[in-house]
Design a protein around this motif. Structure first.
Motif, PDB file in Angstrom:
ATOM      1  N   VAL A 278      11.153  -1.005  -0.339  1.00  0.00           N
ATOM      2  CA  VAL A 278      11.029   0.209  -1.148  1.00  0.00           C
ATOM      3  C   VAL A 278      10.124   1.213  -0.438  1.00  0.00           C
ATOM      4  O   VAL A 278       9.246   0.837   0.336  1.00  0.00           O
ATOM      5  N   GLY A 279      10.382   2.500  -0.717  1.00  0.00           N
ATOM      6  CA  GLY A 279       9.493   3.540  -0.246  1.00  0.00           C
ATOM      7  C   GLY A 279      10.148   4.493   0.730  1.00  0.00           C
ATOM      8  O   GLY A 279      11.319   4.320   1.085  1.00  0.00           O
ATOM      9  N   ILE A 281       6.761   6.026  -1.330  1.00  0.00           N
ATOM     10  CA  ILE A 281       6.494   6.436  -2.710  1.00  0.00           C
ATOM     11  C   ILE A 281       5.185   7.205  -2.749  1.00  0.00           C
ATOM     12  O   ILE A 281       4.178   6.751  -2.198  1.00  0.00           O
ATOM     13  N   THR A 304       8.201  -1.205  -6.591  1.00  0.00           N
ATOM     14  CA  THR A 304       7.097  -0.241  -6.539  1.00  0.00           C
ATOM     15  C   THR A 304       5.887  -0.768  -7.294  1.00  0.00           C
ATOM     16  O   THR A 304       4.746  -0.670  -6.820  1.00  0.00           O
ATOM     17  N   GLN A 482      12.237   7.124  -3.702  1.00  0.00           N
ATOM     18  CA  GLN A 482      11.837   8.124  -4.674  1.00  0.00           C
ATOM     19  C   GLN A 482      12.726   9.350  -4.508  1.00  0.00           C
ATOM     20  O   GLN A 482      12.864   9.893  -3.418  1.00  0.00           O
TER      21      GLN A 482
END
Length: 524
Positions: A278-279, A281, A304, A482
């Motif tokens: 993920v990211g 963020i 997150t 995001q």
């Protein structure tokens, strides 16, 4: 369209108290990539397990290449030409690539494994995937995850598969690795293979899929060509609601917590990134903020939360608490910094079922102290009684084992555990999932009360009505990234859905927060 290669007609499956699949029909054509979509509990996994013999259907029939099949187990399904590659890497690390590909199908000579024939067959199937560069005698454990995923596909193809089922094959791959996998899938499609593609990533669905079947609550919503099903309609089909419907109720927590812009910053996340997961963020939380993380399953919401709390720490990026930089590499670091995290899987990662309510409540507070500085029994009882009353936990005693409570009361006890820490930031991942309406309303009321007291909250929920009702800002996520941040106390669920679908940008949207820090914070 040509005659189906795989046809499942009227499949149903029930478990005690649960109708997992109800009269579902599903088909795959030769030379087709067919996406199977749906949220958690939609029935995707049950359908796959019925097709591959893990479960036996209560009713319905399956045909493959015009022949009726009824596999009793996955090996039986493979013998018919139906192979599955699951999300988790399922290889034996200390064996070679060739040995993994041919596992269970090793050619023999004079009663011994014929490694020359084994390696030749392994090379042939790797060549089909354009993996000529791999040395079949190399150990699988030395390969990166993306290459191991390809080896799994090679193993599935060695049985002369007619249909290949890929269950979340890209979940651990980066963008470059995903593109290499898609190149292979397109090659297999051109050879006439039927491919079932299960994923939560919308961009990937539309990049390679010919048709899309949507399941919801164990039932078939519909089957569509990718061209006739725009993203917004796909999301509507998955969630079961129209974007024109409103879930906003007057007087929600969001309106009460909308006056936080003048409050000091308590948490600033800047470009937090865990590659392949993920990211990046970025966002900022102020005192009393209620920030929602919205997105479809697999969008990166829980990842997150875990990254913020140090359960799966970020590899790059910075976190500031009260404008002072902190290094969060593990949950204990997050707790010391004033962060609390209630995980989605409360039975697996939250409650200790055989401990009492009292013991569960004081658990985090005790862990923050030295193991020799035990919290006195009288103080434990005071804390337990306080949060049982404050959170309206229905129990005859603080000594009742938490496993005997309802899901809603277990969730309240977990909240009590973290509130006993007096956190600056409370991260809640699906806090109302699987609980009754009354308990849900009480938890939402608690979020509003904590906001008034200055506690900042990060709220993750699959229910967009819950997000827009309780949050004064919403960070929208898609495909583990995001997308944008929306603010305004009167956001509608439809506003968020449209952004998730990539259809439009809401007027309140703005780029990731770039928090201002004092000179002292910057020096830190």
């Amino acid at each position: 369209m040509t005659e189906p290669l795989l046809l499942a007609r009227g499949l149903s499956k029930s478990f005690p108290g649960v109708k997992a699949l109800a009269n579902v029909t599903f088909d795959v054509a030769p030379g087709e990539i067919h996406a199977l979509m749906g949220e958690n509990g939609a029935g995707k996994s049950t359908l796959i397990k019925l097709l591959t013999g893990v479960y036996q259907p209560d009713s319905g029939e399956v045909t493959l290449a015009g022949r009726a099949i009824a596999p009793k187990n996955p090996r039986d399904a493979e013998s018919f030409g139906l192979s599955t590659v699951y999300q988790e890497i399922n290889l034996i690390p200390h064996l070679s690539i060739g040995e993994n590909i041919m596992l269970g199908r090793q050619p023999t000579r004079f009663g011994l494994i014929d490694y020359k024939a084994l390696n030749l067959r392994a090379k042939a199937v790797l060549a089909r995937l354009d993996l000529h560069h791999l040395n079949v005698t190399d150990s699988v454990g030395s390969l990166p995850a993306a290459v191991q995923q390809m080896v799994q596909i090679a193993r599935a193809l060695v049985v002369d598969a007619k249909v290949l089922i890929l269950d979340e094959p890209t979940s651990s791959l980066d963008e470059g690795e995903v593109q290499r996998l898609f190149k292979v899938l397109k090659r297999l499609r051109s050879e006439g293979l039927g491919i079932v593609f299960v994923t939560h990533f919308l961009d990937q669905v539309y990049e390679v899929s010919d048709r899309i079947t949507v399941l919801r609550n164990g039932e078939l919503v519909g089957c569509y060509t990718a061209e006739e099903l725009p993203r917004l309609r796909l999301i509507e089909a998955m969630l079961g609601r129209s974007v024109t419907a409103s879930g906003r109720e007057n007087g929600g927590a969001a309106t009460e917590s909308s006056q936080v812009n003048d409050q000091p910053s308590v948490l600033s996340a800047q470009a937090l990134h865990r590659p392949g997961v993920v990211g990046p963020i970025s966002f900022e939380l102020r005192r009393g903020d209620v920030l929602g993380l919205a997105g479809l399953l697999g969008s990166g919401r829980s990842e997150t939360a875990r990254m913020l709390f140090g359960a799966d720490p970020a590899e790059t990026g910075t976190i500031y608490v009260d404008q002072v930089r902190v290094n969060i590499r593990a949950p204990k670091d997050a707790i010391r910094a004033g962060l609390a995290f209630s995980a989605e899987e409360r039975k697996l990662e939250g409650i200790i079922p055989n401990l009492s309510i009292r013991e569960n409540i004081i658990l985090a507070l005790q862990a923050s102290k030295s193991s020799v500085r035990l919290i006195p029994r009288a103080e434990q009882l005071r804390l337990a009684d306080h949060y049982i009353k404050a959170l309206k936990v229905k129990t005859p005693s603080a000594e009742t084992p938490i496993r005997l409570l309802s899901g809603g009361n277990q969730q309240k006890v977990l909240l009590g555990r973290w509130l006993a820490m007096q956190p600056k930031v409370l991260i809640l991942d699906e806090p109302t999932r699987g609980i009754d309406i009354g308990a849900k309303a009480e938890i939402e009321k608690l979020i509003a009360e904590l906001s008034k007291q200055g506690v900042a909250t990060v709220l993750i929920s699959s229910e967009l009505e819950e997000i827009t009702r309780n949050c004064n800002r919403v960070l929208v996520m898609r495909d583990r990234k995001q997308v944008t941040e929306l603010d305004g106390a009167w956001l509608e669920p439809s506003d968020v859905m449209k952004v998730i679908a990539g259809q439009e940008t809401h007027p309140s949207a703005h780029p990731p927060a770039a928090a201002a820090h004092s000179e002292e914070a910057n020096r830190a």
